[in-house]
Motif scaffolding. Structure first.
Motif, PDB file in Angstrom:
ATOM      1  N   LEU A  21       0.824  -1.214   0.000  1.00 22.03           N
ATOM      2  CA  LEU A  21       0.000   0.000   0.000  1.00 22.03           C
ATOM      3  C   LEU A  21       0.856   1.261   0.000  1.00 22.03           C
ATOM      4  O   LEU A  21       0.498   2.278  -0.599  1.00 22.03           O
ATOM      5  N   GLN A  22       1.999   1.202   0.690  1.00 25.08           N
ATOM      6  CA  GLN A  22       2.863   2.386   0.776  1.00 25.08           C
ATOM      7  C   GLN A  22       4.052   2.310  -0.182  1.00 25.08           C
ATOM      8  O   GLN A  22       5.006   3.061  -0.036  1.00 25.08           O
ATOM      9  N   GLY A  23       3.984   1.396  -1.133  1.00 23.70           N
ATOM     10  CA  GLY A  23       5.114   1.198  -2.036  1.00 23.70           C
ATOM     11  C   GLY A  23       5.400   2.382  -2.938  1.00 23.70           C
ATOM     12  O   GLY A  23       6.536   2.583  -3.378  1.00 23.70           O
ATOM     13  N   SER A  24       4.359   3.169  -3.259  1.00 28.45           N
ATOM     14  CA  SER A  24       4.553   4.352  -4.120  1.00 28.45           C
ATOM     15  C   SER A  24       4.095   5.596  -3.389  1.00 28.45           C
ATOM     16  O   SER A  24       3.409   6.456  -3.947  1.00 28.45           O
ATOM     17  N   TRP A  25       4.460   5.691  -2.116  1.00 29.58           N
ATOM     18  CA  TRP A  25       4.071   6.842  -1.295  1.00 29.58           C
ATOM     19  C   TRP A  25       4.606   8.132  -1.911  1.00 29.58           C
ATOM     20  O   TRP A  25       5.757   8.189  -2.334  1.00 29.58           O
TER      21      TRP A  25
END
Length: 252
Positions: A21-25
């Protein structure tokens, strides 16, 4: 909900993608790319053509919450997307639901997982590490990750099935109170660990064990000072300075 179009295989695809979910923050919309990546397999089953592009655009809006409690939100968003794709009356818009719950769930998740469960798991693992146990890091990972995986799995499923009403289910568990209980448990664990280490130190130095009771008035004094509003950080630094001074004095 259109169960023929959103299958268990689709559920597992979305579930696995919630781990990144936070891979492309990004600083503009934070976790929005992770949300779209997670929901994409389901959206492709629900829409086609222009409707699919609109769904992608709709789910690229600003999003920021705790990654573990993001699962019930994503599940509920998919339920709402199903209702939209079938032309059923929507009880709440996807964007409104997302904006309504992401901030409260972020606060609950931070308190429960970062502030409650992680120190609690570390406190238990410390008991094993001071005895030289190889299993200390494994125990920490198990205690922390089993609840984490449960929240991801059950949260996504409940959101998927219940839609926006998943908020009522989450509310019933009273997670902020659970976080407080975990913090209290951590304090008890650390107190027990300090007592155990003091016992080991006194025994190693040949000092009578009852001498350890001399710290009880100090602990009571610190507790009284905390209740009076004195900074806990100041108390920690003061206690450390006094301890270092006493060790230096007796060593001389």
């Amino acid at each position: 909900m259109n169960r023929r179009r959103l299958t268990l295989r689709c559920y597992f695809q979305v579930f696995l993608r919630t781990f990144v979910l936070q891979g492309s923050w990004n600083f503009e919309r934070l976790q929005n790319l992770g949300v779209l990546f997670a929901l994409a397999p389901a959206l492709r089953q629900l829409y086609a053509g222009k409707a699919l592009k609109d769904a992608y655009r709709r789910n690229l809006a600003y999003f920021n919450t705790h990654p573990f409690l993001g699962a019930p939100i994503l599940g509920a968003m998919l339920n709402l997307e199903c209702a939209r794709s079938e032309g059923r009356p929507e009880e709440i818009e996807v964007d409104d639901f997302r904006q309504m719950v992401m901030a409260p769930y972020a606060a609950i998740g931070d308190a429960l997982f970062w502030g409650g469960l992680r120190p609690f798991a570390a406190g238990i693992a410390l008991f094993f590490s001071f005895n030289g146990s190889f299993w200390a890091p494994v125990i920490f990972l198990l205690i922390f990750n089993l609840p984490h995986l449960f929240f991801r799995t059950a949260g996504l499923w409940l959101g998927w099935v219940q839609g926006w009403k998943v908020t009522e289910t989450v509310q019933r568990y009273n997670l902020p109170d659970v976080a407080i209980r975990l913090k209290e448990g951590t304090v008890v664990l650390l107190g027990g660990l300090c007592a155990y280490l003091t016992f080991q130190l006194l025994r190693g130095e040949g000092v009578p064990i009852f001498c350890g009771l001399a710290v009880v008035p100090v602990v009571l004094l610190c507790g009284w000072a905390t209740r009076k509003g004195l900074s806990t950080l100041l108390l920690v630094w003061s206690a450390t300075a006094i301890a270092v001074a006493l060790v230096g004095f007796f060593k001389i």
